[in-house]
Design a protein around this motif. Sequence first.
Motif, PDB file in Angstrom:
ATOM      1  N   SER A  29       0.820  -1.210   0.000  1.00 30.64           N
ATOM      2  CA  SER A  29       0.000   0.000   0.000  1.00 30.64           C
ATOM      3  C   SER A  29       0.849   1.253   0.000  1.00 30.64           C
ATOM      4  O   SER A  29       0.382   2.336  -0.320  1.00 30.64           O
ATOM      5  CB  SER A  29      -0.924   0.007   1.220  1.00 30.64           C
ATOM      6  OG  SER A  29      -0.166   0.138   2.399  1.00 30.64           O
ATOM      7  N   ALA A  30       2.141   1.110   0.386  1.00 32.10           N
ATOM      8  CA  ALA A  30       3.026   2.262   0.437  1.00 32.10           C
ATOM      9  C   ALA A  30       3.690   2.548  -0.908  1.00 32.10           C
ATOM     10  O   ALA A  30       4.345   3.564  -1.083  1.00 32.10           O
ATOM     11  CB  ALA A  30       4.103   2.030   1.497  1.00 32.10           C
ATOM     12  N   GLU A 200      -4.390   2.605  -4.839  1.00 33.44           N
ATOM     13  CA  GLU A 200      -5.656   3.078  -4.263  1.00 33.44           C
ATOM     14  C   GLU A 200      -6.458   1.924  -3.675  1.00 33.44           C
ATOM     15  O   GLU A 200      -7.029   2.024  -2.582  1.00 33.44           O
ATOM     16  CB  GLU A 200      -6.480   3.788  -5.333  1.00 33.44           C
ATOM     17  CG  GLU A 200      -7.799   4.345  -4.837  1.00 33.44           C
ATOM     18  CD  GLU A 200      -8.596   5.034  -5.939  1.00 33.44           C
ATOM     19  OE1 GLU A 200      -9.751   5.429  -5.655  1.00 33.44           O
ATOM     20  OE2 GLU A 200      -8.079   5.165  -7.062  1.00 33.44           O
ATOM     21  N   ARG A 202      -5.235  -0.985  -2.656  1.00 32.82           N
ATOM     22  CA  ARG A 202      -4.537  -1.487  -1.475  1.00 32.82           C
ATOM     23  C   ARG A 202      -4.780  -0.584  -0.272  1.00 32.82           C
ATOM     24  O   ARG A 202      -4.965  -1.057   0.856  1.00 32.82           O
ATOM     25  CB  ARG A 202      -3.039  -1.621  -1.761  1.00 32.82           C
ATOM     26  CG  ARG A 202      -2.713  -2.723  -2.767  1.00 32.82           C
ATOM     27  CD  ARG A 202      -1.228  -3.043  -2.770  1.00 32.82           C
ATOM     28  NE  ARG A 202      -0.429  -1.943  -3.273  1.00 32.82           N
ATOM     29  CZ  ARG A 202      -0.101  -1.771  -4.555  1.00 32.82           C
ATOM     30  NH1 ARG A 202      -0.546  -2.633  -5.461  1.00 32.82           N
ATOM     31  NH2 ARG A 202       0.654  -0.764  -4.932  1.00 32.82           N
ATOM     32  N   ALA A 203      -4.767   0.694  -0.517  1.00 33.09           N
ATOM     33  CA  ALA A 203      -5.015   1.642   0.568  1.00 33.09           C
ATOM     34  C   ALA A 203      -6.431   1.477   1.109  1.00 33.09           C
ATOM     35  O   ALA A 203      -6.662   1.555   2.322  1.00 33.09           O
ATOM     36  CB  ALA A 203      -4.791   3.069   0.075  1.00 33.09           C
ATOM     37  N   LYS A 204      -7.365   1.218   0.205  1.00 35.20           N
ATOM     38  CA  LYS A 204      -8.752   1.024   0.623  1.00 35.20           C
ATOM     39  C   LYS A 204      -8.880  -0.231   1.499  1.00 35.20           C
ATOM     40  O   LYS A 204      -9.559  -0.213   2.536  1.00 35.20           O
ATOM     41  CB  LYS A 204      -9.655   0.899  -0.604  1.00 35.20           C
ATOM     42  CG  LYS A 204     -11.128   0.708  -0.259  1.00 35.20           C
ATOM     43  CD  LYS A 204     -11.970   0.588  -1.519  1.00 35.20           C
ATOM     44  CE  LYS A 204     -13.441   0.343  -1.160  1.00 35.20           C
ATOM     45  NZ  LYS A 204     -14.277   0.187  -2.380  1.00 35.20           N
TER      46      LYS A 204
END
Length: 345
Positions: A29-30, A200, A202-204
């Motif tokens: 996610s990074a 996006e 992965r962040a979600k």
Amino acid sequence: MASHRRPKPPHRAYTSALTATAAAAVALSAQTASADPAPDPNKKGVQAQIDRLYEEATQATEKYNGAKEEADTLQKSVSDLQDTAARKQEDLNTLREGVGAMANAQYRSGGIDPSVQLMLSSDPDGFLDQASLMDRLSDRQLSVLRTFESRQRALHQQRAQASARLGDLQDVRAEMGREKKKIQGKLAEARRLLNTLSAEERAKAAAEEARADRDSARTDLGNEASASGRTASAFSAAQSRVGMPYVWGASGPGSFDCSGLTSWAFRQAGVSIPRTSQAQARVGTRVNSLSALKPGDLVIMRTDLSHVGFYAGNGQILHAPKPGAKVRYESMARSGMPFMWGVRL
């Protein structure tokens, strides 16, 4: 019984431990959007595939846990049988030593008694069956021979049982290997699919896990009491593990799978229950109605009985939900797993 409010969360040192899958998801996610793969029209189904792989991995984990429990039982049985066989061999050796001394004395005096010949024979049963020999033995000699014969037969039996158990143990360990390979394959596939998600996406997914943890931290469990003191004690032990990571095959104290958490918690209360969710579903008293559940009752989920947790009160479950997640409180209605029945111990 005392009511159960949510305890303080565990020390941060515990919560810093993550499964490999969770760590992969956070690391991914990074990454920047420029490193993302090209757009894929099927991406919307990737998270569903990952969730399905996690579910299949937890189902395989319960099979692995069952095989491991059986292997542990068989190993103890083999060890006990081998110890008993060793003691019987020592008894037989002692008896043989006495017979050897008797044979030497009789040889020097002009011959070996038939009873001594029997005990030194490689086929005592056949030797003893000779009618002419039976007629020549005194009652005392016959008693000694029968004792020797019985001990030798018991030793052979013990060794045969140990050998059979060893064969069973090898089969169960082979099954453990197959299930372990299956679990690792599904988790590896889940990680591969995580790699195909955009930054996006992965962040979600990471945000959803963080939200679930926040919801767990502020869950209202109500004030309902447990059904018994030992259930209350087990539930309290499980509450102290909130924030610990899910790790397949783990049974505490720093990481857990679903049935690892419940079996560990009951051990802290001095109660032994089976290791797997399927076996736990068949102990205690069944509670068929959601409305009849009390805090600390086991909650059996999924039609194949492959998930278990603690009823926490107010419609909440306390459980180790899946790879990449932590032990937490969660609404049973939002867990995505059908309730089968409860178990009261």
